[in-house]
Design a protein around this motif. Structure first.
Motif, PDB file in Angstrom:
ATOM      1  N   GLU A   1      36.869  55.837  34.572  1.00  0.00           N
ATOM      2  CA  GLU A   1      36.225  54.674  35.161  1.00  0.00           C
ATOM      3  C   GLU A   1      37.217  53.900  36.033  1.00  0.00           C
ATOM      4  OE1 GLU A   1      32.873  53.743  31.703  1.00  0.00           O
ATOM      5  OE2 GLU A   1      34.441  52.287  32.141  1.00  0.00           O
ATOM      6  N   ARG A   2      36.651  53.139  36.949  1.00  0.00           N
ATOM      7  CA  ARG A   2      37.492  52.272  37.770  1.00  0.00           C
ATOM      8  C   ARG A   2      38.130  51.211  36.881  1.00  0.00           C
ATOM      9  NH1 ARG A   2      35.033  50.094  43.339  1.00  0.00           N
ATOM     10  NH2 ARG A   2      34.687  52.341  43.435  1.00  0.00           N
ATOM     11  N   GLU A   3      39.410  50.950  37.120  1.00  0.00           N
ATOM     12  CA  GLU A   3      40.117  49.971  36.309  1.00  0.00           C
ATOM     13  C   GLU A   3      40.871  48.976  37.161  1.00  0.00           C
ATOM     14  OE1 GLU A   3      42.689  52.360  33.826  1.00  0.00           O
ATOM     15  OE2 GLU A   3      44.256  52.447  35.355  1.00  0.00           O
ATOM     16  N   PHE A   4      41.019  47.803  36.599  1.00  0.00           N
ATOM     17  CA  PHE A   4      41.743  46.714  37.254  1.00  0.00           C
ATOM     18  C   PHE A   4      43.230  47.026  37.316  1.00  0.00           C
ATOM     19  CE2 PHE A   4      42.889  42.492  38.373  1.00  0.00           C
ATOM     20  CZ  PHE A   4      43.959  42.110  37.570  1.00  0.00           C
ATOM     21  N   VAL A   5      43.845  46.664  38.435  1.00  0.00           N
ATOM     22  CA  VAL A   5      45.293  46.821  38.580  1.00  0.00           C
ATOM     23  C   VAL A   5      45.979  45.464  38.721  1.00  0.00           C
ATOM     24  CG1 VAL A   5      47.152  47.805  39.973  1.00  0.00           C
ATOM     25  CG2 VAL A   5      45.024  49.096  39.632  1.00  0.00           C
ATOM     26  N   ALA A   6      45.524  44.672  39.698  1.00  0.00           N
ATOM     27  CA  ALA A   6      46.164  43.388  39.950  1.00  0.00           C
ATOM     28  C   ALA A   6      45.225  42.516  40.765  1.00  0.00           C
ATOM     29  CB  ALA A   6      47.483  43.566  40.703  1.00  0.00           C
ATOM     30  N   ALA A   7      45.444  41.208  40.686  1.00  0.00           N
ATOM     31  CA  ALA A   7      44.637  40.284  41.474  1.00  0.00           C
ATOM     32  C   ALA A   7      45.468  39.072  41.828  1.00  0.00           C
ATOM     33  CB  ALA A   7      43.386  39.858  40.710  1.00  0.00           C
ATOM     34  N   ILE A   8      45.088  38.436  42.923  1.00  0.00           N
ATOM     35  CA  ILE A   8      45.826  37.275  43.424  1.00  0.00           C
ATOM     36  C   ILE A   8      44.829  36.254  43.942  1.00  0.00           C
ATOM     37  CG2 ILE A   8      46.112  38.342  45.717  1.00  0.00           C
ATOM     38  CD1 ILE A   8      48.928  37.035  45.802  1.00  0.00           C
ATOM     39  N   SER A   9      45.085  34.991  43.647  1.00  0.00           N
ATOM     40  CA  SER A   9      44.198  33.927  44.101  1.00  0.00           C
ATOM     41  C   SER A   9      44.342  33.706  45.599  1.00  0.00           C
ATOM     42  CB  SER A   9      44.521  32.637  43.349  1.00  0.00           C
ATOM     43  OG  SER A   9      45.844  32.218  43.656  1.00  0.00           O
ATOM     44  N   TRP A  10      43.460  32.885  46.158  1.00  0.00           N
ATOM     45  CA  TRP A  10      43.470  32.697  47.605  1.00  0.00           C
ATOM     46  C   TRP A  10      44.801  32.133  48.099  1.00  0.00           C
ATOM     47  CZ3 TRP A  10      44.366  28.110  50.092  1.00  0.00           C
ATOM     48  CH2 TRP A  10      44.329  26.953  49.300  1.00  0.00           C
ATOM     49  N   SER A  11      45.443  31.306  47.281  1.00  0.00           N
ATOM     50  CA  SER A  11      46.704  30.682  47.684  1.00  0.00           C
ATOM     51  C   SER A  11      47.917  31.525  47.309  1.00  0.00           C
ATOM     52  CB  SER A  11      46.841  29.319  47.018  1.00  0.00           C
ATOM     53  OG  SER A  11      46.996  29.477  45.613  1.00  0.00           O
ATOM     54  N   GLY A  12      47.694  32.511  46.455  1.00  0.00           N
ATOM     55  CA  GLY A  12      48.822  33.282  45.935  1.00  0.00           C
ATOM     56  C   GLY A  12      49.461  32.665  44.712  1.00  0.00           C
ATOM     57  N   GLY A  13      48.926  31.533  44.276  1.00  0.00           N
ATOM     58  CA  GLY A  13      49.521  30.830  43.154  1.00  0.00           C
ATOM     59  C   GLY A  13      49.199  31.407  41.803  1.00  0.00           C
ATOM     60  N   LEU A  14      48.131  32.176  41.716  1.00  0.00           N
ATOM     61  CA  LEU A  14      47.745  32.811  40.445  1.00  0.00           C
ATOM     62  C   LEU A  14      47.709  34.315  40.648  1.00  0.00           C
ATOM     63  CD1 LEU A  14      44.803  30.506  39.300  1.00  0.00           C
ATOM     64  CD2 LEU A  14      47.125  30.566  38.378  1.00  0.00           C
ATOM     65  N   ILE A  15      48.336  35.029  39.738  1.00  0.00           N
ATOM     66  CA  ILE A  15      48.411  36.480  39.826  1.00  0.00           C
ATOM     67  C   ILE A  15      48.195  37.068  38.438  1.00  0.00           C
ATOM     68  CG2 ILE A  15      49.989  38.418  40.199  1.00  0.00           C
ATOM     69  CD1 ILE A  15      51.231  36.866  42.503  1.00  0.00           C
ATOM     70  N   ASN A  16      47.429  38.140  38.386  1.00  0.00           N
ATOM     71  CA  ASN A  16      47.211  38.883  37.141  1.00  0.00           C
ATOM     72  C   ASN A  16      47.565  40.349  37.367  1.00  0.00           C
ATOM     73  OD1 ASN A  16      44.108  37.100  36.511  1.00  0.00           O
ATOM     74  ND2 ASN A  16      46.160  36.644  35.792  1.00  0.00           N
ATOM     75  N   TYR A  17      48.060  40.999  36.323  1.00  0.00           N
ATOM     76  CA  TYR A  17      48.329  42.440  36.359  1.00  0.00           C
ATOM     77  C   TYR A  17      47.797  43.079  35.082  1.00  0.00           C
ATOM     78  CZ  TYR A  17      51.862  41.424  39.972  1.00  0.00           C
ATOM     79  OH  TYR A  17      52.516  41.012  41.102  1.00  0.00           O
ATOM     80  N   ARG A  18      47.410  44.347  35.179  1.00  0.00           N
ATOM     81  CA  ARG A  18      47.174  45.086  33.954  1.00  0.00           C
ATOM     82  C   ARG A  18      48.525  45.360  33.321  1.00  0.00           C
ATOM     83  NH1 ARG A  18      43.708  48.643  33.904  1.00  0.00           N
ATOM     84  NH2 ARG A  18      44.388  49.792  32.074  1.00  0.00           N
ATOM     85  N   ASN A  19      48.525  45.483  32.006  1.00  0.00           N
ATOM     86  CA  ASN A  19      49.810  45.565  31.302  1.00  0.00           C
ATOM     87  C   ASN A  19      50.654  46.755  31.737  1.00  0.00           C
ATOM     88  OD1 ASN A  19      49.409  43.248  29.812  1.00  0.00           O
ATOM     89  ND2 ASN A  19      48.458  44.309  28.086  1.00  0.00           N
ATOM     90  N   SER A  20      50.020  47.874  32.024  1.00  0.00           N
ATOM     91  CA  SER A  20      50.791  49.088  32.304  1.00  0.00           C
ATOM     92  C   SER A  20      51.519  49.057  33.637  1.00  0.00           C
ATOM     93  CB  SER A  20      49.874  50.314  32.246  1.00  0.00           C
ATOM     94  OG  SER A  20      48.880  50.242  33.247  1.00  0.00           O
ATOM     95  N   VAL A  21      51.214  48.098  34.500  1.00  0.00           N
ATOM     96  CA  VAL A  21      51.903  48.033  35.799  1.00  0.00           C
ATOM     97  C   VAL A  21      52.832  46.826  35.903  1.00  0.00           C
ATOM     98  CG1 VAL A  21      49.934  49.206  36.868  1.00  0.00           C
ATOM     99  CG2 VAL A  21      50.174  46.706  37.105  1.00  0.00           C
TER     100      VAL A  21
END
Length: 122
Positions: free
Chosen positions: A44-64
């Motif tokens: 299945e498709r999985e999340f890798v990373a995301a960034i807010s419009w300003s760049g101030g908030l960032i999320n990553y999946r644990n494995s990366v």
């Protein structure tokens, strides 16, 4: 509408690096959080990373975490994914996506690119 075009995929040896780019056009880029997802064959498709419009908030999946870095250049309407220390299990088609809210769930994203293949060889 937002159009997204990924580039930068390819074949790389394990331990190597690639930088993916996603160029956006259409509606105002800064209205959107941006995410990277990936899909390996048979999975299945999985999340890798995301960034807010300003760049101030960032999320990553644990494995990366510690290996991948997401960033954006709002002046260029582009989001990047720098991938270092690539592993065989990183092999997948990588998609960028634009959405109104930051998060790991694909249903938060309204617009998707066509994907770019990343193959990590041993």
């Amino acid at each position: 509408q937002v159009q997204l075009v990924e580039s930068g995929g390819g074949v790389v040896q394990a331990g190597g690096s690639l930088r993916l780019s996603c160029a956006a056009s259409g509606r105002t880029f800064t209205n959107y959080a941006m995410g990277w997802f990936r899909q390996a064959p048979g999975k299945e498709r999985e999340f890798v990373a995301a960034i807010s419009w300003s760049g101030g908030l960032i999320n990553y999946r644990n494995s990366v975490k510690g290996r991948f870095t997401i960033s954006r250049d709002n002046a260029k309407n582009t989001v990047y994914l720098q991938m270092n220390s690539l592993q065989l299990e990183d092999t997948a088609v990588y998609y960028c996506a634009a959405g109104r809210a930051l998060g790991p769930h694909s249903d938060r994203y309204d617009y998707w690119g066509q994907g770019t293949q990343v193959t990590v060889s041993s």
